[in-house]
Design a protein around this motif. Structure first.
Motif, short mmCIF file in Angstrom:
data_model
loop_
_atom_site.label_atom_id
_atom_site.label_comp_id
_atom_site.label_asym_id
_atom_site.label_seq_id
_atom_site.Cartn_x
_atom_site.Cartn_y
_atom_site.Cartn_z
N GLY A 130 -28.09 26.03 13.48
CA GLY A 130 -26.84 26.34 12.76
C GLY A 130 -27.09 27.15 11.56
O GLY A 130 -25.62 27.92 11.87
N LEU A 131 -27.81 27.93 11.71
CA LEU A 131 -27.82 29.17 11.17
C LEU A 131 -27.33 30.52 12.03
O LEU A 131 -26.44 31.06 11.46
N ALA A 132 -27.16 30.14 13.02
CA ALA A 132 -26.30 31.89 14.18
C ALA A 132 -25.31 31.25 13.78
O ALA A 132 -24.18 32.12 13.78
N PHE A 133 -24.71 29.83 14.44
CA PHE A 133 -23.81 29.58 14.37
C PHE A 133 -22.26 29.42 13.23
O PHE A 133 -21.27 29.42 13.63
N SER A 134 -23.61 29.67 12.24
CA SER A 134 -22.44 29.33 10.92
C SER A 134 -21.60 30.12 10.77
O SER A 134 -20.18 30.08 10.02
N VAL A 192 -25.22 38.48 13.43
CA VAL A 192 -25.93 37.26 13.18
C VAL A 192 -27.42 37.88 13.19
O VAL A 192 -28.39 37.83 11.94
N PHE A 193 -27.35 38.81 14.42
CA PHE A 193 -28.65 39.36 14.00
C PHE A 193 -29.09 40.78 13.22
O PHE A 193 -29.93 40.97 12.19
N GLN A 197 -24.69 28.26 26.89
CA GLN A 197 -25.27 27.91 26.36
C GLN A 197 -26.89 28.15 26.56
O GLN A 197 -27.82 28.62 25.82
N CYS A 198 -26.59 28.74 27.63
CA CYS A 198 -28.24 29.89 27.76
C CYS A 198 -27.86 31.58 26.83
O CYS A 198 -29.06 31.37 26.73
N SER A 230 -31.23 32.50 20.42
CA SER A 230 -32.08 32.33 18.81
C SER A 230 -33.70 32.38 19.32
O SER A 230 -34.51 32.31 18.20
N ARG A 231 -34.07 32.69 20.69
CA ARG A 231 -35.60 33.46 20.66
C ARG A 231 -35.71 34.39 19.68
O ARG A 231 -36.73 34.53 19.73
#
Length: 340
Positions: A24-28, A52-53, A96-97, A103-104
């Motif tokens: 959620g945080l990443a894609f907001s 994002v990073f 997705q990958c 996310s990692r």
């Protein structure tokens, strides 16, 4: 484009977002970047994840994004992708990958562990936590060893190459690089960690170098354990990138290092000298006359090692050269045996 919009929405509105977790945080931030075709392309994804990073304080944000996107597309680097692919939409599986891998990275997992492989002097090595990740500086250590071997024919055995002992082989980066550049050489690679022993063996097989390397469990700090190496014969060279970080500096390391890499491969004790002095103490047992030791160390160590060797004249070891790394820091030592 409607189908692509549906697939993208399915990714963005998944369970991770509803829970308000990393996804959620990443894609907001996607909502503020409307062109869908751009969002679905490698270039768009790199730009998005870089933002994002950066917001989350992830080091080397763009490099991390590029490596992950390129990896999912089957390339080593983003720049090696064909330009025509930069703006092509990715499949839902690829999206997705990338989401999972990024996310990692948000969890501060090193990129090398995320990708599961890393290049070292042109060799593609498998990487697995917690085995130490080889750094660019260590490539310079290997280069120096190769230069010295080329300039000193006396280190070359009758079969055409030196016999080399690596202490603390980790992923096998140093040993396998030397084997690949010195076709007639033989290497004895030792490490006390089972994970490192297994990974070096696997990388040797991947590179088809397993016939010229002996990989042996060995703890350099264990009294008497060195006798197990004597049957392999006197060595021309000993090479090591030992644990050399001062113990009180361990807490200052980046989260990627503190949380995922083996501290045993990093912590060198109070002055970073614990393993270094063990190697130097045992070296005369293994080295031929005029044999050499090449070490990667901390910039404060050349003086410490020089003083230590002067206080142990019975070892007949002399610090003959110090070399700086690409940042100008004294990083590498050449110690030579001077007597029987």
């Amino acid at each position: 484009m409607k189908l692509w919009a549906q697939m993208l929405w399915a990714l963005l509105s998944g369970p991770g977002r509803r829970r308000g977790g990393i996804r959620g945080l990443a894609f907001s931030s996607w909502q503020s970047h409307p062109p869908l075709a751009e969002l679905l392309s490698p270039t768009g994804l790199v730009s998005h994840w870089t933002r994002v990073f950066e917001k989350r304080g992830i080091p080397e944000a763009r490099e991390s994004s590029e490596y992950i996107v390129a990896h999912v597309l089957g390339a080593k680097t983003f720049q090696s992708l064909k330009p025509v692919l930069w703006t092509q939409p990715l499949t839902p599986q690829q999206l997705q990958c990338i989401q999972v891998l990024c996310s990692r990275r948000l969890q501060r997992v090193p990129v090398q562990y995320i990708l599961g492989e890393w290049d070292f002097r042109g060799l593609s090595l498998k990487m697995l936590p917690p085995v130490f990740i080889p750094r660019p500086e260590t490539e310079e250590l290997v280069e120096w060893v190769l230069e010295e071997v080329a300039q000193r024919p006396n280190v070359v055995e009758a079969q055409g190459g030196p016999l080399i002992l690596e202490v603390g082989c980790g992923s096998g980066a140093i040993s396998l690089s030397l084997l690949s550049q010195l076709p007639q050489s033989q290497v004895i690679a030792v490490d006390k960690e089972e994970a490192a022993i297994n990974l070096t063996y696997e990388n040797a097989q991947r590179l088809r170098l397993q016939d010229r390397i002996q990989i042996i469990p060995f703890d350099v700090t264990s009294v008497g354990s060195w006798t197990h190496l004597l049957p392999w014969g006197p060595m021309d060279l000993i090479v090591s990138n030992p644990p050399y970080i001062f113990h009180h500096n361990m807490e200052q390391l980046a989260p990627e290092i503190r949380s995922y890499e083996d501290p045993v491969a990093l912590d060198g004790g109070e002055e970073g000298m614990d393993i270094i002095t063990h190697i130097l103490t045992l070296a005369p047992q293994f080295l031929k006359d005029s044999g050499s030791i090449f070490l990667e160390v901390e910039p404060r160590h050349p003086e410490l090692v020089s003083n230590w060797l002067q206080s142990h004249p019975d070892l007949c070891l002399n610090l003959v050269a110090v070399r700086r790394d690409f940042c100008g820091r004294p990083r590498f030592l050449h110690v030579q045996r001077s007597g029987p």
